[in-house]
Design a protein around this motif. Structure first.
Motif, PDB file in Angstrom:
ATOM      1  N   ASP A 267     -11.634   2.385   3.872  1.00 26.84           N
ATOM      2  CA  ASP A 267     -10.955   1.159   3.075  1.00 26.84           C
ATOM      3  C   ASP A 267     -10.199   1.653   1.860  1.00 26.84           C
ATOM      4  O   ASP A 267     -10.452   2.619   1.178  1.00 26.84           O
ATOM      5  CB  ASP A 267     -12.010   0.339   2.592  1.00 26.84           C
ATOM      6  CG  ASP A 267     -12.757  -0.272   3.491  1.00 26.84           C
ATOM      7  OD1 ASP A 267     -12.298  -1.243   4.241  1.00 26.84           O
ATOM      8  OD2 ASP A 267     -14.118  -0.334   3.543  1.00 26.84           O
TER       9      ASP A 267
ATOM     10  N   GLU B 160      -7.713  -3.021   2.373  1.00 27.03           N
ATOM     11  CA  GLU B 160      -7.390  -3.089   3.885  1.00 27.03           C
ATOM     12  C   GLU B 160      -7.997  -1.949   4.423  1.00 27.03           C
ATOM     13  O   GLU B 160      -8.514  -0.780   4.032  1.00 27.03           O
ATOM     14  CB  GLU B 160      -6.072  -2.884   4.065  1.00 27.03           C
ATOM     15  CG  GLU B 160      -5.092  -3.792   3.491  1.00 27.03           C
ATOM     16  CD  GLU B 160      -3.470  -3.538   3.477  1.00 27.03           C
ATOM     17  OE1 GLU B 160      -3.239  -2.997   4.702  1.00 27.03           O
ATOM     18  OE2 GLU B 160      -2.716  -3.783   2.784  1.00 27.03           O
ATOM     19  N   LYS B 161      -8.236  -2.025   6.007  1.00 24.56           N
ATOM     20  CA  LYS B 161      -8.691  -0.935   6.533  1.00 24.56           C
ATOM     21  C   LYS B 161      -7.412  -0.129   7.035  1.00 24.56           C
ATOM     22  O   LYS B 161      -6.642  -0.451   7.503  1.00 24.56           O
ATOM     23  CB  LYS B 161      -9.450  -1.839   8.115  1.00 24.56           C
ATOM     24  CG  LYS B 161     -10.554  -2.315   7.766  1.00 24.56           C
ATOM     25  CD  LYS B 161     -11.863  -1.512   7.409  1.00 24.56           C
ATOM     26  CE  LYS B 161     -13.167  -2.216   7.287  1.00 24.56           C
ATOM     27  NZ  LYS B 161     -14.156  -1.418   6.810  1.00 24.56           N
TER      28      LYS B 161
ATOM     29  N   MET C   4       1.025  -1.107   0.123  1.00 28.96           N
ATOM     30  CA  MET C   4      -0.066   0.039  -0.062  1.00 28.96           C
ATOM     31  C   MET C   4       0.761   1.075   0.134  1.00 28.96           C
ATOM     32  O   MET C   4       1.909   1.200   0.892  1.00 28.96           O
ATOM     33  CB  MET C   4      -0.780   0.107   1.071  1.00 28.96           C
ATOM     34  CG  MET C   4      -1.737   1.358   1.443  1.00 28.96           C
ATOM     35  SD  MET C   4      -2.505   1.171   3.239  1.00 28.96           S
ATOM     36  CE  MET C   4      -3.297  -0.140   3.209  1.00 28.96           C
TER      37      MET C   4
ATOM     38  N   HIS D 139       3.884  -2.289   4.166  1.00 31.80           N
ATOM     39  CA  HIS D 139       3.512  -3.932   4.198  1.00 31.80           C
ATOM     40  C   HIS D 139       3.171  -4.292   5.326  1.00 31.80           C
ATOM     41  O   HIS D 139       3.949  -4.156   6.384  1.00 31.80           O
ATOM     42  CB  HIS D 139       4.566  -4.438   3.497  1.00 31.80           C
ATOM     43  CG  HIS D 139       4.854  -3.822   2.002  1.00 31.80           C
ATOM     44  ND1 HIS D 139       4.150  -4.466   0.770  1.00 31.80           N
ATOM     45  CD2 HIS D 139       5.670  -2.923   1.317  1.00 31.80           C
ATOM     46  CE1 HIS D 139       4.740  -3.881  -0.483  1.00 31.80           C
ATOM     47  NE2 HIS D 139       5.436  -3.033   0.150  1.00 31.80           N
ATOM     48  N   ASP D 140       1.852  -5.142   5.524  1.00 36.15           N
ATOM     49  CA  ASP D 140       1.651  -5.661   6.694  1.00 36.15           C
ATOM     50  C   ASP D 140       1.801  -4.909   7.842  1.00 36.15           C
ATOM     51  O   ASP D 140       2.204  -5.132   9.136  1.00 36.15           O
ATOM     52  CB  ASP D 140       2.353  -6.837   6.899  1.00 36.15           C
ATOM     53  CG  ASP D 140       2.231  -7.899   6.045  1.00 36.15           C
ATOM     54  OD1 ASP D 140       1.220  -8.152   5.611  1.00 36.15           O
ATOM     55  OD2 ASP D 140       3.430  -8.626   5.801  1.00 36.15           O
ATOM     56  N   GLY D 141       1.489  -3.424   7.632  1.00 37.66           N
ATOM     57  CA  GLY D 141       1.228  -2.632   8.890  1.00 37.66           C
ATOM     58  C   GLY D 141       2.594  -1.946   9.345  1.00 37.66           C
ATOM     59  O   GLY D 141       2.673  -1.080  10.072  1.00 37.66           O
TER      60      GLY D 141
ATOM     61  N   GLY E 231      -6.658  -1.688  11.704  1.00 34.66           N
ATOM     62  CA  GLY E 231      -6.033  -1.788  10.474  1.00 34.66           C
ATOM     63  C   GLY E 231      -4.711  -0.893  10.415  1.00 34.66           C
ATOM     64  O   GLY E 231      -4.114  -0.773  11.548  1.00 34.66           O
ATOM     65  N   THR E 232      -4.278  -0.550   9.339  1.00 26.80           N
ATOM     66  CA  THR E 232      -2.984   0.417   9.291  1.00 26.80           C
ATOM     67  C   THR E 232      -3.310   1.657   9.951  1.00 26.80           C
ATOM     68  O   THR E 232      -4.640   2.322   9.564  1.00 26.80           O
ATOM     69  CB  THR E 232      -2.794   0.529   7.673  1.00 26.80           C
ATOM     70  OG1 THR E 232      -2.456  -0.712   7.415  1.00 26.80           O
ATOM     71  CG2 THR E 232      -1.667   1.510   7.580  1.00 26.80           C
TER      72      THR E 232
END
Length: 260
Positions: free
Chosen positions: A104, A108-109, A1, A248-250, A145-146
């Motif tokens: 969103d 992802e959130k 993202m 990536h992955d938070g 989420g992020t």
């Protein structure tokens, strides 16, 4: 993202500059989300105005953050009712507006949290009774989420302490308010991307995007640079204070400045 974050937008020329360029910038940086601090986007640089907020939203800005200037006019205060427009979250529940938004993007959130330090907010009499410490606002916020934080503050020390305090919990902490971009871009050990000050998007060559003459005259004649009329935004070339955050992955894996 990937997220594009634009620092304090000063005046209508800076607003138009972003509106004209945003489509190309989103494509160039392959951005999934755009956040912009627009508390100075009104034509006089003080607060927000409906025309400029509409320009930004129509151009593709997803979330608009604010700070101490969010209450500069009735029009600006009214715009806090818009879902996409945030003001600092570390305020009492009865203060108009919201400081947290979850939406969103890229499947992802993402939660955007707007916070401000005491030094930035101490002159805002409309909400003075409702001010809370920034970290208290962070703890109270629902974080899904992020998590991206716009930390609107004067103090380098406080911004850096906060970023380390939330390292590994926030994906990125982006400093705003002082308008003067700091050079270092940090990837903290826990995966939080951090910049002390992203810098303004506004006219270069003046004082935080404003024409210096009125403030200089006030300083020379009374010792108080703010004793005269309010200055207008400057007429210098528009500088772009912005960063691209790759997550990536938070965890932030890359943080770079967006070229002017």
């Amino acid at each position: 993202m990937r997220i594009l974050f634009f620092g304090d937008i000063v005046g209508d020329r800076a607003t138009a500059h972003i509106a004209e360029r945003l489509s190309d910038l989103r494509r160039e940086y392959d951005a999934d989300l755009v956040i912009a601090n627009a508390e100075n986007c009104a034509p006089n640089g003080l607060g927000m105005a409906a025309k400029q907020i509409d320009q930004l939203l129509l151009a593709g800005v997803d979330v608009i953050t604010g700070g101490n200037h969010s209450w500069d006019s009735d029009e600006s205060t009214g715009l806090l009712a818009l879902e996409q427009v945030l003001r600092p979250a570390n305020l009492a529940p009865d203060v108009p507006g919201r400081g947290v938004l979850t939406l969103d993007a890229a499947g992802e959130k993402i939660t955007v949290i707007n916070l401000a330090d005491h030094c930035a907010m101490k002159s805002v009499k409309k909400v003075a009774a409702g001010f809370r410490p920034a970290y208290e606002g962070w703890l109270a916020a629902e974080r899904i989420g992020t998590v991206i934080v716009d930390y609107h503050g004067d103090h380098v020390l406080e911004k850096q302490i906060f970023a380390h305090a939330v390292d590994g919990e926030a994906s990125a902490v982006i400093g705003t308010h002082s308008h003067e971009a700091t050079t270092a871009l940090h990837l903290l050990p826990g995966g939080t991307g951090f910049v002390t000050e992203v810098g303004m998007t506004g006219p270069a060559g003046g004082v935080q995007g404003f024409a210096p003459e009125v403030m200089v005259a006030g300083l020379r004649t009374t010792g108080n640079p703010f004793s005269g009329d309010l200055p207008a935004p400057g007429d210098g070339p528009i500088t772009l204070g912005a960063v691209c955050i790759e997550i990536h992955d938070g965890r932030t894996t890359d943080l770079r400045r967006v070229a002017s």
